[in-house]
Design a protein around this motif. Sequence first.
Motif, PDB file in Angstrom:
ATOM      1  N   GLY A   6       6.473 -14.821  16.656  1.00 50.39           N
ATOM      2  CA  GLY A   6       5.454 -14.169  17.598  1.00 50.39           C
ATOM      3  C   GLY A   6       3.955 -13.680  17.140  1.00 50.39           C
ATOM      4  O   GLY A   6       3.054 -14.064  17.713  1.00 50.39           O
ATOM      5  N   LYS A   7       3.987 -13.455  15.904  1.00 50.05           N
ATOM      6  CA  LYS A   7       2.710 -13.196  15.088  1.00 50.05           C
ATOM      7  C   LYS A   7       1.774 -14.471  14.851  1.00 50.05           C
ATOM      8  O   LYS A   7       0.779 -14.281  14.989  1.00 50.05           O
ATOM      9  CB  LYS A   7       2.778 -12.613  13.844  1.00 50.05           C
ATOM     10  N   HIS A   8       2.464 -15.776  14.979  1.00 54.42           N
ATOM     11  CA  HIS A   8       1.809 -17.074  15.001  1.00 54.42           C
ATOM     12  C   HIS A   8       1.690 -17.589  16.301  1.00 54.42           C
ATOM     13  O   HIS A   8       1.137 -18.792  16.394  1.00 54.42           O
ATOM     14  CB  HIS A   8       2.552 -17.873  14.111  1.00 54.42           C
ATOM     15  N   GLY A   9       1.899 -16.914  17.438  1.00 46.43           N
ATOM     16  CA  GLY A   9       1.778 -17.035  18.596  1.00 46.43           C
ATOM     17  C   GLY A   9       2.979 -18.171  19.165  1.00 46.43           C
ATOM     18  O   GLY A   9       2.812 -19.078  20.014  1.00 46.43           O
ATOM     19  N   PHE A  10       4.052 -18.279  18.343  1.00 40.55           N
ATOM     20  CA  PHE A  10       5.309 -19.330  18.838  1.00 40.55           C
ATOM     21  C   PHE A  10       6.517 -18.500  18.990  1.00 40.55           C
ATOM     22  O   PHE A  10       6.430 -17.405  18.838  1.00 40.55           O
ATOM     23  CB  PHE A  10       5.399 -20.150  17.645  1.00 40.55           C
ATOM     24  N   ILE A  11       7.353 -19.143  19.600  1.00 42.74           N
ATOM     25  CA  ILE A  11       8.579 -18.593  20.144  1.00 42.74           C
ATOM     26  C   ILE A  11       9.812 -19.820  19.759  1.00 42.74           C
ATOM     27  O   ILE A  11       9.410 -20.894  19.909  1.00 42.74           O
ATOM     28  CB  ILE A  11       8.561 -18.095  21.542  1.00 42.74           C
ATOM     29  N   TYR A  12      10.962 -19.380  19.434  1.00 40.05           N
ATOM     30  CA  TYR A  12      11.921 -20.453  19.289  1.00 40.05           C
ATOM     31  C   TYR A  12      13.049 -19.968  20.357  1.00 40.05           C
ATOM     32  O   TYR A  12      13.492 -18.780  20.244  1.00 40.05           O
ATOM     33  CB  TYR A  12      12.694 -20.226  17.831  1.00 40.05           C
ATOM     34  N   PRO A  13      12.880 -20.594  21.529  1.00 40.48           N
ATOM     35  CA  PRO A  13      13.495 -20.032  22.600  1.00 40.48           C
ATOM     36  C   PRO A  13      14.974 -20.381  23.030  1.00 40.48           C
ATOM     37  O   PRO A  13      15.551 -20.639  24.136  1.00 40.48           O
ATOM     38  CB  PRO A  13      12.484 -20.581  23.782  1.00 40.48           C
TER      39      PRO A  13
END
Lengths: 506, 85
Positions: A137-144
């Motif tokens: 999340g800190k890098h603007g990503f998610i593993y959904p």
Amino acid sequence: MTVTESLAQHVVDSLVAELAPVLGDEHVLTSKTARWNRARVPAPFPVHRWSERVPDLVVLPASTEEVAHVVRVANKYSVAIVPRDGGTGLTDGAVPERRGIVVDVKRMNQIHEIDLENGTCTVGVGINMLKLNEVLGKHGFIYPDDPASYPCSLIGGRIGTSGWSLVGSRYGHSRDLVLSFDMVLPTGETITVGDGGGQKLTKSSSGYQLKHLFMGHQGTLGIATRATLKLFPKPEAEFSPFWAFADYETAYRAVGALPRAGVATFAGAVLFDEWKVDYLRRDDEAYIPQPSSVKALVCAVAYGNEDEVRAGGRRLMRIARDLGARYLGDEISEGDWAARHDRYATPLHGRTRNGQVAPMSWHCEDAAINYTRLPAVRVAWHGILDRLRRDYDVFDDWGMFAYTSGNTGLDYLTEIDVGIWEQELDDRAWAAWVDAKREIAAVSLAHGGSISACHGSCREGEVDLVPEELGGAYEVMLKIKRALDPNNVMNPGKYGLDRAYRTEDS
Amino acid sequence: MAYRYDEQSTPPAAEQVTDVAITRFEHVFEVDPRLMAEHVTQQTFPNWDTLRIVRSRTDHLAWMHAHWCTTVVSGEELLAELDAE
Ligand SMILES: Cc1cc2nc3c(=O)[nH]c(=O)nc-3n(C[C@H](O)[C@H](O)[C@H](O)COP(=O)(O)OP(=O)(O)OC[C@H]3O[C@@H](n4cnc5c(N)ncnc54)[C@H](O)[C@@H]3O)c2cc1C
């Protein structure tokens, strides 16, 4: 169920002597607590038979090489090995039915790489999705990958079960999200499987496509140790309306119409039937005050950029409104959706026939069912539960739901939730439960479905029908199992795969 | 376990909400105690602990929203827009 004797002490001592120098003394465990705590999973089981499936020892390897060492030692001594990650699986996959060595992979929980340019990350299989997403999340990503066990199931278990995700209609399920992984085979060699040889590809046409084979095998074909995952931009916005319907039929039409609307941010829709509504009315603060005219519920979920979620959300709201749905309001909708990521919070009690509260554990039987068959499966499944409850006052029907598996409304994860008073399960009640499971699975097959969309089908009862479901493909499964695991050490006893080793005269 | 102040463990009077549920604090529902007489019995519970558990659940749900995204789109707003069309 066959009961395996514990290993002789001198064999355990030999195993410890071979394993401890490589893994470290503190990572080879023989204490009662270490072993008994890894003897079962949340799926119900008669408590008085717990001792039948306690492993002989537990190991906690830290690397692929250490896992390979454990596997080679197990082959040398012909001892069973069972991979175990979060231990939340619902088909007994991580249960050491033949005792032996439980390989608990939770120490392999590092994030090895986050590739911001390509949008992937490489992790040890002991990491949990929630913990991973705190970092991503800190890098603007998610593993959904979002099972209802999101805070407690782990990447290795997602691979072992080929899991199903609550937002899979938008982002795909575990098999789509795991790009590649390192796999220790049952004889101790290590391979990398994915699309082709590259570890970060979503599509390759080179060679056999082995990734699917090594997912969902419930630990019977080896142990995954490190995985590369596909990342998405963390969504700006979420939308999760819950609607009430006056009858099942209209709610059923809604849960078909919502995915068919072609909304790009659509992440899922779920239908709760009359039995589920009755259950929620007993114990769920959102539904206790609902008027008796509420007979079925539907929820839809959307994720993505805010402008797109709003536009799509309006379309979903219009579909439900035009079908006569009543929106339950923001508080219930938002609260109920947030709670769905963590179903351990379900009340662990049910009701006896006279309405008294009894301690019960939650269990669910799941299937993959086409849209047109959902109403008939629902009637048949509740009939089975009704008979069971009449005969044994230790089961409680907690209702059913049907949840989109994709974004076209083709097939649905269909589950019946059952409360089971485990402490009261004697051998007769257990046998009746196993029969009921077999009947539930038979209904799914009779309606052209699959025995499981989500958890796997290797528990007592439904496992008997897997050869019927898969036909000739089951024979191929047996051949693959025997070719890859000649000594039958990898999680033996699961999926009836012992058949692969039967000789003419045995 | 005994708590120091009895009044802390004396809940407000119950109001019957449905045939199986009661309420003592606003929006906090409990199983009707008559249904917890045979197999599971109710415990004495300090009022502040009941409210703490309820609030911590709300905190957990808020945390979960923030974990997944930045904005939660309101269905009430969208419905008002649709009704205004
Ligand atoms: C409350 C609750 C809600 C759930 N909701 C969902 C849901 O929405 N969707 C869903 O898919 N499932 C759901 N499940 C089931 C379960 O969480 C999933 O099956 C999950 O994928 C299991 O992960 P785990 O880490 O707990 O694996 P475990 O239970 O430890 O293992 C599962 C299987 O994988 C094998 N395995 C474990 N690690 C490895 C490895 N490294 N390599 C190879 N095989 C391995 C094990 O031997 C076993 O057969 C739910 C369970 C609970 C308790």
